[in-house]
Design an enzyme around this catalytic site. Structure first.
Site, short mmCIF file in Angstrom:
data_model
loop_
_atom_site.label_atom_id
_atom_site.label_comp_id
_atom_site.label_asym_id
_atom_site.label_seq_id
_atom_site.Cartn_x
_atom_site.Cartn_y
_atom_site.Cartn_z
N ARG A 205 43.67 48.47 27.33
CA ARG A 205 43.08 47.15 27.47
C ARG A 205 41.74 47.26 28.18
NH1 ARG A 205 45.10 42.45 27.34
NH2 ARG A 205 43.16 42.19 26.23
N HIS B 257 40.02 42.92 32.25
CA HIS B 257 40.08 41.49 31.92
C HIS B 257 40.77 40.71 33.03
CE1 HIS B 257 43.94 43.11 30.49
NE2 HIS B 257 44.43 41.93 30.79
N TYR C 95 43.61 49.62 31.51
CA TYR C 95 44.91 50.31 31.62
C TYR C 95 45.49 50.55 30.23
CZ TYR C 95 46.65 45.52 31.10
OH TYR C 95 46.86 44.24 30.67
N HIS D 137 43.08 37.15 33.28
CA HIS D 137 43.78 36.10 32.56
C HIS D 137 43.45 34.74 33.18
CE1 HIS D 137 46.65 38.85 30.45
NE2 HIS D 137 46.40 39.62 31.50
N TYR E 73 49.17 46.30 37.72
CA TYR E 73 49.59 44.94 38.07
C TYR E 73 50.66 44.97 39.17
CZ TYR E 73 47.46 42.79 33.91
OH TYR E 73 46.59 42.33 32.96
#
Lengths: 208, 262
Positions: free
Chosen positions: B177, B180, B167, B182, B128
């Site tokens: 995770r 995905h 990640y 959000h 991120y």
């Protein structure tokens, strides 16, 4: 067999996660991407109403402030009117006030602030008068579905005592969890609040 | 006898107001909490200290809940729904090029028009762009990882991006995770406000994700998984995934809604 009742089902909620700022407040994530950004300042110089700062923290079950929480607020304008077509009450709309803002908590202190105006008393659809209040929605890592609560104002004792929502709360002591406390600091009006996710002073959260 | 009968009638039976439609009061359908993750879900450890323990107080929708912020095209910029271009500095971001598209509906099946949809994600390596993310996978200099769109009159939205990578995260020692994206969606009233995550068809991390498996209802979980949509892919350019989002149903007829300017 009766006819099938073919309503769709709501999409399930998932946590906003620790990096919610990327999507909703990218400047807090550490970069600049959009020309226009949403913020915790709801007012313009021309907005009508008393300028106030809402200032508070969200505490976890140990009393520790959440430092990665995001709050949104939605409120009526100074005349008690929401800037939305479904509100057909009598108060005048204010073109300089959308009535919505969002804020991330400070990464060190957990402090959340909004610069807004004090909303007017609201006339509900049934004609009931409701005490001035701000609607709050809370998301964060570890919060699986957004939490809804409200903030009322400590200097509105009579209106609060008559408010239909505050009076739904069975224990009077729990009503206090929704009251923001007014003070003045350097000529500015500040309303302080604490949202407790757990514990003896757990804030009242609503299933709206 | 005949003369007395009218006097026994409840005077309210003669009131002039016509019957309003059963779904006409503008409130929202009660939220079915059984399809949402519970606040306290011990397998997702962060939820333990961040979950209310008292019952939520059920509130009939008042004007404060059926209204909500209104957004328009003036709030957005022209590249906001193109994550391949909206942060590009000296080239395209690395990764599988994809388009994500779908409709925002309410539980009655009506499209939710002109509503704001915001999205954010990790880059193709699972990193991120966030000051708090310290995963060793590199930042992509050409990828910001966020965007937004306004649905059209039918509730349709679309955006272009690169497929995010999985990640690791701190829950169990070896928790990962699934890939995905959000999503944040508004709807027409603040009580419809929703944040969720979209997953990708076929991802083997889905059934072992401590966050995804907080959802107690298998069908509700499956509805977060976007299928590959070859019909919408762009040949020699991008694959496509389809993701419809359903918000709480509104007790209001379509035409009333339009009159109100929703």
């Amino acid at each position: 067999m009766p006819q099938p009742l073919n309503y769709l089902k709501e999409t399930a909620s998932q946590t906003a996660g620790p990096y919610v700022h990327i999507g909703l407040i990218p400047a807090m994530a550490g970069f600049d991407i959009f020309e226009k950004n949403f913020s915790n300042v709801l007012v313009t110089p021309n907005t009508k109403g008393e300028r106030i700062t809402l200032e508070g923290k969200v505490l976890d079950g140990t009393g520790t402030p959440l430092r990665d929480v995001l709050l949104e607020i939605w409120q009526a304008n100074a005349a008690g009117r929401y800037n939305h077509p479904a509100d057909r009450s009598a108060g005048a709309l204010d073109d300089e006030f959308r009535g919505w803002g969002r804020a991330g908590s400070d990464f060190d202190s957990g402090l959340v602030t909004f610069e807004t105006i004090k909303p007017g008393a609201i006339t509900d659809r049934t004609g009931r008068k409701c005490a001035p209040h701000v609607n709050v929605w809370i998301v964060a890592r570890g919060i699986n579905i957004g939490l809804n609560t409200r903030l009322y104002f400590s200097d509105e004792e009579a209106a609060n005592a008559a408010d239909p929502v505050l009076n739904l709360i069975e224990q009077p002591i729990r009503r206090k969890t929704l009251i923001a406390t007014r003070s003045e600091r350097a000529g500015k009006v500040v309303y302080a609040f604490t949202i407790n996710l757990q514990g003896p002073e757990e804030t009242v959260f609503f299933d709206v | 006898m005949n003369a007395q009968a009218p006097a026994l009638r409840d005077p309210r039976l003669n009131r002039p107001e016509p019957l309003t439609p059963p779904l006409g009061d503008g409130g929202f359908f009660q939220r079915d909490r059984a399809i949402h993750p519970p606040a306290h879900a011990p397998g997702y450890k962060s939820s333990v200290l961040r979950s209310p323990r008292q019952s939520l107080l059920s509130l009939e929708n008042s004007i404060s809940e059926i209204t909500g912020p209104v957004f328009g095209h003036n709030d957005l910029g022209p590249l906001d729904n193109d994550l391949i271009r909206n942060y590009a500095k000296d080239g395209d971001p690395i990764g599988e090029r994809i388009v994500v598209h779908g409709r925002v509906l309410d539980e009655t099946g009506r499209g939710v028009p002109n509503t704001l949809v915001e999205f954010w994600q990790a880059n193709a390596g699972g990193r991120y762009r966030h000051r708090k993310d310290t995963y060793l996978a590199p930042i992509d200099p050409n990828f910001g990882g966020c965007g937004r769109a306004l649905t059209d009159d039918t509730g349709y939205y679309y955006f272009r991006t690169v497929k995010p990578g999985p990640y690791p995260w701190r829950n169990y020692v070896n928790s990962w995770r699934p890939a995905h994206i959000h999503f944040s969606v508004f709807g027409s009233g603040f009580a419809q406000r929703l944040i969720t995550q979209m997953y990708f068809e076929g991802d083997p991390l889905i059934p072992v994700c401590p966050i995804l498996t907080t959802i107690p209802d298998k069908d509700a979980l499956d509805r977060l998984v976007a299928p590959l949509d070859l019909n919408a892919s762009t040949p020699f350019d991008s694959l496509a995934y389809r993701f419809d989002i359903v918000l709480r149903g509104q007790r209001s007829t379509y035409f009333e809604n339009r009159t109100a300017g929703n």
